[in-house]
Design a protein around this motif. Sequence first.
Motif, mmCIF file in Angstrom:
data_model
loop_
_atom_site.group_PDB
_atom_site.id
_atom_site.type_symbol
_atom_site.label_atom_id
_atom_site.label_comp_id
_atom_site.label_asym_id
_atom_site.label_seq_id
_atom_site.Cartn_x
_atom_site.Cartn_y
_atom_site.Cartn_z
ATOM 1 N N LEU A 7 6.477 2.683 3.790
ATOM 2 C CA LEU A 7 5.258 2.869 3.346
ATOM 3 C C LEU A 7 4.179 3.063 4.490
ATOM 4 C CD1 LEU A 7 3.805 3.885 1.003
ATOM 5 C CD2 LEU A 7 3.326 1.301 0.358
ATOM 6 N N PHE A 33 4.005 -8.086 1.941
ATOM 7 C CA PHE A 33 4.652 -6.718 1.741
ATOM 8 C C PHE A 33 5.712 -6.444 2.796
ATOM 9 C CE2 PHE A 33 4.894 -1.946 1.337
ATOM 10 C CZ PHE A 33 4.827 -1.870 0.060
ATOM 11 N N SER A 35 7.495 -3.331 3.390
ATOM 12 C CA SER A 35 7.974 -1.906 3.751
ATOM 13 C C SER A 35 7.072 -1.390 4.892
ATOM 14 C CB SER A 35 8.014 -0.946 2.704
ATOM 15 O OG SER A 35 8.217 0.239 2.999
ATOM 16 N N LEU A 103 -1.455 -5.294 3.206
ATOM 17 C CA LEU A 103 -0.657 -4.276 3.027
ATOM 18 C C LEU A 103 0.084 -4.278 1.581
ATOM 19 C CD1 LEU A 103 1.880 -4.200 6.085
ATOM 20 C CD2 LEU A 103 -0.283 -2.966 5.715
ATOM 21 N N SER A 107 -0.829 -1.260 -0.946
ATOM 22 C CA SER A 107 0.371 -0.748 -1.989
ATOM 23 C C SER A 107 0.172 -0.539 -3.311
ATOM 24 C CB SER A 107 1.693 -1.443 -1.598
ATOM 25 O OG SER A 107 1.562 -2.637 -2.206
ATOM 26 N N LYS A 108 -0.648 -1.397 -3.898
ATOM 27 C CA LYS A 108 -0.877 -1.138 -5.368
ATOM 28 C C LYS A 108 -1.954 -0.116 -5.524
ATOM 29 C CE LYS A 108 -1.002 -6.264 -5.913
ATOM 30 N NZ LYS A 108 -1.984 -7.603 -6.352
ATOM 31 N N GLU A 111 0.360 3.121 -5.076
ATOM 32 C CA GLU A 111 1.279 3.154 -6.107
ATOM 33 C C GLU A 111 0.946 3.822 -7.202
ATOM 34 O OE1 GLU A 111 4.661 0.681 -8.602
ATOM 35 O OE2 GLU A 111 3.510 -0.129 -7.158
#
Length: 334
Positions: A7, A33, A35, A103, A107-108, A111
Amino acid sequence: METSNLLFSIVVPIYNVEIYLEDCIKSVLNQSFASFELILVDDGSTDNSSVICDLYGKKDQRIQVIHKVNGGLVSARKAGIAIAKGKYAVCLDSDDWIDENHLLELSKIIEEYSPDVVCFNHFEVNEGDSSVCNIPFREGLYSREDIMKEIYPYIIQTSKGIAFPPTIWAKVYKMELYRKEQMEVDNRIKIGEDAACTIPCIINANSMFILDKSLYYYRRNNISMTKNKKPFSWDTPELIEMHLRKRVKTNEANLQEQISRRTVHALINVVKTQFYRDEKYRRIKKEIKSEISRPMYIRALRESRFKGGSFISICRFFLVHNIYFPFYVLSKIR
């Protein structure tokens, strides 16, 4: 390391920061996180920074290390992003660090909304004390139309001298957008290189999210800044103006005048820093008069308009009328 589903690609340009570098690297490796890849770009360091990079590169497969001849911050970012494999680009300066959930929080948002750009707040750390620097715009998702309506009027510089925060490290970007804009930035730009990339990124974004959370720790080293007072290059405002006029559609939201305002603001800073030189006032004054007579600077001074009575408005008046002593005074107190 599997890179097809990464990501984030975190690019860290590095030059002679051995005292802070490990804190920076550890803040990435300790993320909640997983990724991500970390790309350390050693831009010709002459201290132990390159050794530290290699030590961590051998210990952790998530790290890639690039060693290159010193070329400056822009060239280092280009070298890192050229090999990046993540879906989003993250910029991190080597003397700063990030929150352990940096991160994860981003990411939230990604997503749920998959925005082209995510902006967030940061902490400014000064000799142990820290303060929150908030983005003065509403939190949430911005469509292309929202960006044009709410952000464009502030994106470069308003008549009051206000600008949307240009910091490159207080944002993350979809890789294809960031890579395209970063690669276009001239390597010669040493001051204002963040804005040269972030302004076109936001202007060309189809969506953006502003997150009201502080996820980044920016280290302000006042002692170092005082010791390294150097005159700015006369070329920089011109290089950035040429770059912005090339990358930005200037017929939208009065962006052309905003670019001129930004050039004048940058020119004011360049003029002030000329008095850092240990040379006679008359000689510096003569050089200033010559340099601001460049056609681009004459046009910017003519086209830019600021609210009367503001600091920038007053400084612009001085430049237009060849009054330079106030800049000499400013150089001694700021």
